[in-house]
Design a protein around this motif. Structure first.
Motif, PDB file in Angstrom:
ATOM      1  N   TYR A  83     -28.915  33.959  25.675  1.00  0.00           N
ATOM      2  CA  TYR A  83     -30.081  33.529  25.258  1.00  0.00           C
ATOM      3  C   TYR A  83     -31.776  34.313  24.660  1.00  0.00           C
ATOM      4  CZ  TYR A  83     -34.422  29.906  24.694  1.00  0.00           C
ATOM      5  OH  TYR A  83     -35.615  29.531  24.025  1.00  0.00           O
ATOM      6  N   ASP A  84     -31.570  36.009  25.385  1.00  0.00           N
ATOM      7  CA  ASP A  84     -32.798  36.220  25.150  1.00  0.00           C
ATOM      8  C   ASP A  84     -32.625  37.504  23.512  1.00  0.00           C
ATOM      9  OD1 ASP A  84     -34.751  35.785  26.820  1.00  0.00           O
ATOM     10  OD2 ASP A  84     -34.137  37.112  28.096  1.00  0.00           O
ATOM     11  N   THR A  86     -29.610  36.121  21.782  1.00  0.00           N
ATOM     12  CA  THR A  86     -29.989  34.978  20.509  1.00  0.00           C
ATOM     13  C   THR A  86     -31.376  34.930  19.755  1.00  0.00           C
ATOM     14  OG1 THR A  86     -27.534  34.121  21.609  1.00  0.00           O
ATOM     15  CG2 THR A  86     -29.209  33.291  19.351  1.00  0.00           C
ATOM     16  N   LEU A  87     -31.690  34.797  20.582  1.00  0.00           N
ATOM     17  CA  LEU A  87     -33.279  35.307  20.179  1.00  0.00           C
ATOM     18  C   LEU A  87     -33.550  35.764  19.417  1.00  0.00           C
ATOM     19  CD1 LEU A  87     -35.842  32.428  20.492  1.00  0.00           C
ATOM     20  CD2 LEU A  87     -36.259  33.712  22.868  1.00  0.00           C
ATOM     21  N   ASN A  88     -33.855  37.134  19.922  1.00  0.00           N
ATOM     22  CA  ASN A  88     -34.373  38.562  19.722  1.00  0.00           C
ATOM     23  C   ASN A  88     -33.290  38.356  17.958  1.00  0.00           C
ATOM     24  OD1 ASN A  88     -36.236  38.572  21.467  1.00  0.00           O
ATOM     25  ND2 ASN A  88     -34.445  39.705  22.579  1.00  0.00           N
ATOM     26  N   LYS A  91     -34.628  36.007  15.484  1.00  0.00           N
ATOM     27  CA  LYS A  91     -36.707  36.971  15.029  1.00  0.00           C
ATOM     28  C   LYS A  91     -35.882  37.991  13.855  1.00  0.00           C
ATOM     29  CE  LYS A  91     -38.927  35.025  18.597  1.00  0.00           C
ATOM     30  NZ  LYS A  91     -39.253  35.322  20.066  1.00  0.00           N
ATOM     31  N   ILE A  97     -37.448  29.383  13.866  1.00  0.00           N
ATOM     32  CA  ILE A  97     -36.678  28.582  15.502  1.00  0.00           C
ATOM     33  C   ILE A  97     -37.401  27.864  15.554  1.00  0.00           C
ATOM     34  CG2 ILE A  97     -34.818  30.496  15.803  1.00  0.00           C
ATOM     35  CD1 ILE A  97     -36.849  31.625  17.901  1.00  0.00           C
ATOM     36  N   GLU A  99     -37.734  26.904  20.090  1.00  0.00           N
ATOM     37  CA  GLU A  99     -37.211  26.664  21.625  1.00  0.00           C
ATOM     38  C   GLU A  99     -37.247  26.451  22.057  1.00  0.00           C
ATOM     39  OE1 GLU A  99     -38.442  31.335  22.789  1.00  0.00           O
ATOM     40  OE2 GLU A  99     -39.715  31.372  20.606  1.00  0.00           O
ATOM     41  N   PRO A 101     -36.767  26.365  26.296  1.00  0.00           N
ATOM     42  CA  PRO A 101     -35.995  27.406  27.200  1.00  0.00           C
ATOM     43  C   PRO A 101     -35.979  26.897  28.326  1.00  0.00           C
ATOM     44  CG  PRO A 101     -37.925  28.460  26.512  1.00  0.00           C
ATOM     45  CD  PRO A 101     -37.925  27.544  26.083  1.00  0.00           C
ATOM     46  N   ILE A 110     -31.965  27.068  22.279  1.00  0.00           N
ATOM     47  CA  ILE A 110     -32.848  27.357  20.172  1.00  0.00           C
ATOM     48  C   ILE A 110     -32.032  26.608  19.433  1.00  0.00           C
ATOM     49  CG2 ILE A 110     -33.594  29.287  19.134  1.00  0.00           C
ATOM     50  CD1 ILE A 110     -32.352  31.036  21.587  1.00  0.00           C
ATOM     51  N   CYS A 112     -31.876  26.423  15.030  1.00  0.00           N
ATOM     52  CA  CYS A 112     -32.303  26.228  13.662  1.00  0.00           C
ATOM     53  C   CYS A 112     -31.561  25.814  12.856  1.00  0.00           C
ATOM     54  CB  CYS A 112     -31.866  27.713  13.950  1.00  0.00           C
ATOM     55  SG  CYS A 112     -30.153  28.082  13.643  1.00  0.00           S
TER      56      CYS A 112
END
Length: 129
Positions: A83-84, A86-88, A91, A97, A99, A101, A110, A112
């Protein structure tokens, strides 16, 4: 009764193939695969044995006019490993996005959208965070 083996593919309409291919290849990191030589433009992607088919049809009735991110609009979901990360990644690519969580679904989500507003959910089990 119908017995299923798997989900084979999802098809989405897009208006600009090059913008769509950039998003799915370079932002979502999907692998483009060979596509039959149809008489209309498009692209196919492999997702762990299932497929995503893009079809260029600017007059499609499924193109969303309101591009606002929403988890309640029609979308397809891809399970991601981290998850993190992918999120980073999203971004870092300046992708808008949404979010979630701690979603009630049990998935950390997430959301998009591609350049045409097609919504994509990227998720992991909440216990994987």
């Amino acid at each position: 009764m119908i017995q299923y083996e798997c989900l084979h593919h999802v098809s989405l309409t897009v208006t600009n193939l090059e913008k769509a291919k950039h998003f799915y290849s370079n932002i979502l990191c999907l692998k483009e695969i060979q596509r039959p030589n149809f008489d209309f433009p498009g692209a196919w992607y492999d997702i762990e044995g299932q497929q995503l088919h893009l079809i260029v049809l600017p007059t499609s009735q499924t193109i969303r006019h309101n591009k606002r991110l929403s988890s309640r609009e029609g979308h397809f979901a891809l399970r991601v490993k981290d998850y993190d990360a992918t999120l980073n990644w999203l971004k870092s690519k300046d992708v808008e996005i949404l979010e979630k969580p701690k979603s009630m679904s049990g998935f950390a989500q997430i959301f998009c959208a591609d350049p045409d507003g097609n919504l994509i959910e990227l998720n992991v089990e909440q216990t994987d965070l």
